[in-house]
Motif scaffolding. Sequence first.
Motif, PDB file in Angstrom:
ATOM      1  N   PHE A 157       3.917  -0.289 -12.195  1.00  0.00           N
ATOM      2  CA  PHE A 157       1.970  -1.188 -11.018  1.00  0.00           C
ATOM      3  C   PHE A 157       3.440  -2.326  -9.654  1.00  0.00           C
ATOM      4  CE2 PHE A 157       2.187  -3.912 -14.019  1.00  0.00           C
ATOM      5  CZ  PHE A 157       3.247  -5.020 -13.793  1.00  0.00           C
ATOM      6  N   ILE A 158       4.804  -2.054  -9.914  1.00  0.00           N
ATOM      7  CA  ILE A 158       5.298  -3.134  -9.430  1.00  0.00           C
ATOM      8  C   ILE A 158       5.104  -2.534  -8.126  1.00  0.00           C
ATOM      9  CG2 ILE A 158       7.189  -4.476  -7.433  1.00  0.00           C
ATOM     10  CD1 ILE A 158       7.994  -5.001 -11.076  1.00  0.00           C
ATOM     11  N   LYS A 159       4.720  -2.891  -6.370  1.00  0.00           N
ATOM     12  CA  LYS A 159       4.012  -2.786  -5.034  1.00  0.00           C
ATOM     13  C   LYS A 159       5.581  -2.883  -4.579  1.00  0.00           C
ATOM     14  CE  LYS A 159      -0.233  -3.871  -4.161  1.00  0.00           C
ATOM     15  NZ  LYS A 159      -1.337  -4.766  -4.031  1.00  0.00           N
ATOM     16  N   PRO A 160       5.805  -2.182  -3.548  1.00  0.00           N
ATOM     17  CA  PRO A 160       7.449  -2.619  -2.532  1.00  0.00           C
ATOM     18  C   PRO A 160       6.762  -3.091  -1.513  1.00  0.00           C
ATOM     19  CG  PRO A 160       6.578  -0.125  -2.366  1.00  0.00           C
ATOM     20  CD  PRO A 160       5.406  -0.465  -3.253  1.00  0.00           C
ATOM     21  N   ILE A 161       7.605  -3.827  -0.822  1.00  0.00           N
ATOM     22  CA  ILE A 161       7.793  -4.653   0.227  1.00  0.00           C
ATOM     23  C   ILE A 161       7.262  -3.392   1.542  1.00  0.00           C
ATOM     24  CG2 ILE A 161       8.490  -5.823   1.398  1.00  0.00           C
ATOM     25  CD1 ILE A 161      10.386  -7.357   0.032  1.00  0.00           C
ATOM     26  N   MET A 162       6.363  -3.652   2.299  1.00  0.00           N
ATOM     27  CA  MET A 162       5.486  -2.962   3.488  1.00  0.00           C
ATOM     28  C   MET A 162       6.348  -3.383   4.567  1.00  0.00           C
ATOM     29  SD  MET A 162       4.256  -0.537   1.878  1.00  0.00           S
ATOM     30  CE  MET A 162       3.371   0.666   3.514  1.00  0.00           C
TER      31      MET A 162
END
Lengths: 259, 259, 259
Positions: A157-162
């Motif tokens: 579920f880890i959202k990346p740096i955008m």
Amino acid sequence: MKKTIALLTDFGTEDGYVGAMKGKILSMAPDTDIIDISHDITPFDTRQAAYCLMNCYSYFPEDTIFVIVIDPGVGSSRKGLVLQTANHYFIGPDNGVFSFIYGKEAVNAFEIDLSAIPWKVSSTFHGRDVFSPLAALLAKEIRIDKYIAPTEKHKTFIKPIMKVEKNVYRIPVVHIDHFGNVILNFQRTDQSELTKKHQFKMIFRNHKFDRICNTFSDVPRGKLLLLWDSSDYLQIAQNTGRAVEQLGITLDDEVELAV
Amino acid sequence: MKKTIALLTDFGTEDGYVGAMKGKILSMAPDTDIIDISHDITPFDTRQAAYCLMNCYSYFPEDTIFVIVIDPGVGSSRKGLVLQTANHYFIGPDNGVFSFIYGKEAVNAFEIDLSAIPWKVSSTFHGRDVFSPLAALLAKEIRIDKYIAPTEKHKTFIKPIMKVEKNVYRIPVVHIDHFGNVILNFQRTDQSELTKKHQFKMIFRNHKFDRICNTFSDVPRGKLLLLWDSSDYLQIAQNTGRAVEQLGITLDDEVELAV
Amino acid sequence: MKKTIALLTDFGTEDGYVGAMKGKILSMAPDTDIIDISHDITPFDTRQAAYCLMNCYSYFPEDTIFVIVIDPGVGSSRKGLVLQTANHYFIGPDNGVFSFIYGKEAVNAFEIDLSAIPWKVSSTFHGRDVFSPLAALLAKEIRIDKYIAPTEKHKTFIKPIMKVEKNVYRIPVVHIDHFGNVILNFQRTDQSELTKKHQFKMIFRNHKFDRICNTFSDVPRGKLLLLWDSSDYLQIAQNTGRAVEQLGITLDDEVELAV
């Protein structure tokens, strides 16, 4: 050689569910050292459990077996997993609790085949009936190949740096800890890659930060600061206070980084 | 001979900080028996931790090593301490958590010299990076002399009994426990010294006490009473209730003793 | 052979009372494996403790010694008990905490004779001064006959299933767990005895149930369901929610069963 089995659940202790897991493990593998990581994970909070595990697993001895039971989908079609890494085993449900492990370790992942398990398995308590017995077998160095099969896909579920525009990024909040510190998905290595000479601005609403302190007391009591946490993730903290409330920030928020 | 390391922190368990300490200890000293005293100390509450430690340390086996991490000043100039008493070791920050130990034991105190420690030490988590490794070395009977130096001064917060006029004293509250019992800085030995034939009045606002009961049920349910606690400190308790709320008393209050 | 002593109390950990028990046990029986079942039982809640114990005791290794200290009557005339069953020992106060054990095991019950105990016993902390030392002696296989005497009577609080008319029964609530599941005093064996072809209606106010699901996700998220719990008691649960609040039910309520 005595093995360690480390337990991480959202059961609390007052219903005896954790007791049942400990009893089962000790009955099967009496020489095991059972270590409590936590049973106070917020019920069903797989993100909190994932962070907790990330924060501690690497310090444990070689061959430690981690049993993770944050398992709202128990009895459904969610997979049960056994992960093997260079130094450790991890056993638990495939619902994101191992998200950080996939990012930090080379993982051999196996799916548990319930139909191959010969002993009685309830539909509501795989922590006791599946994960703990498999951990006990591993602790006794008994092969569990026949109960598992290699698998490739698993949940994270880890959202990346955008990157939102040139020199501007959005950094997701990844955890809020016991002390109200706000941990961001921004590691020391991200700093080297994204910032020039370590110059930057971190912005959340009307709060701006442009330097990373060494310790809480680098700012006056009650003030907010940026700090590397003890796992080298960047956190927004407050000297002797709870940053999360002062910021009014949540797990779904993002912080802006301008470099 | 297997050694015991007993842990007392305000970390809660759900962030994995305690897990990291346990992992570090087991990796360095695998034969150690790790015992949880508590991880539920109210964050930064050094007084609660000091009382908790006082209430249990003396029962532990010889050579037990206590690691105390209630450490709001971590990373600042607060000293780290290693204390040696007749039977035990104590490791933790110099912020008053050892206040009762100084009053009850002959103590050899040492200051930890961070500059002498060759391994990596974070500025925010000495529990994992300093106190636990030193405890593990002691458990393995490896000398730690080169990391510590004798020290004389250390912090204590225990307020003494104050004589306010002839035959009248002020007795500070020293702790309020899980059950709402109010523990006073008044020990059995103080009773022998201060009261004649054990006759006295204890007064807090409109509550007056003139005898010490043997057990909670010596008074009707819901009534307040005086009682020696299990460490021989005098407490104000309520039969199956919480004295602290009925009294409206706080840790900063004092009770009047007339003898 | 290393023995296990399993602890179950309502002390919380932050006052050091549990620490004192652990220290006492390790000082007397250093090779013991101390296992925490729980210290988070709601203060004085003997029913919660009884359910917790029921839920886990049978999984523990042979010769495990359980020490139960939910003891609001400490120091009064309530009896202290040592129970011997086929596989285990149980030590604690006679206030109902062993209610389920009497129903599930053949029990040899003994009353502790405080007057025969030669060491110092406080009137407020038998967990440390009586139950833990007796457990440590049992762990070392030292006979404790001289401190105990056979007894027949002991307290239980489990309310039975009541027949209210032909084909209608009242089923008492027996526990509400950490997740808000409502456990009923209705076991799989009761189902075979009371229902024909397993056809029935369970009714609480405007909530009706006529089938027993296999797992939480057999109903949509937020819906209530009947389910065997992991100890084979029937529970009313909610898929990813807390049934207790949706039902507005308490420990004193009963559910109607029509067969």
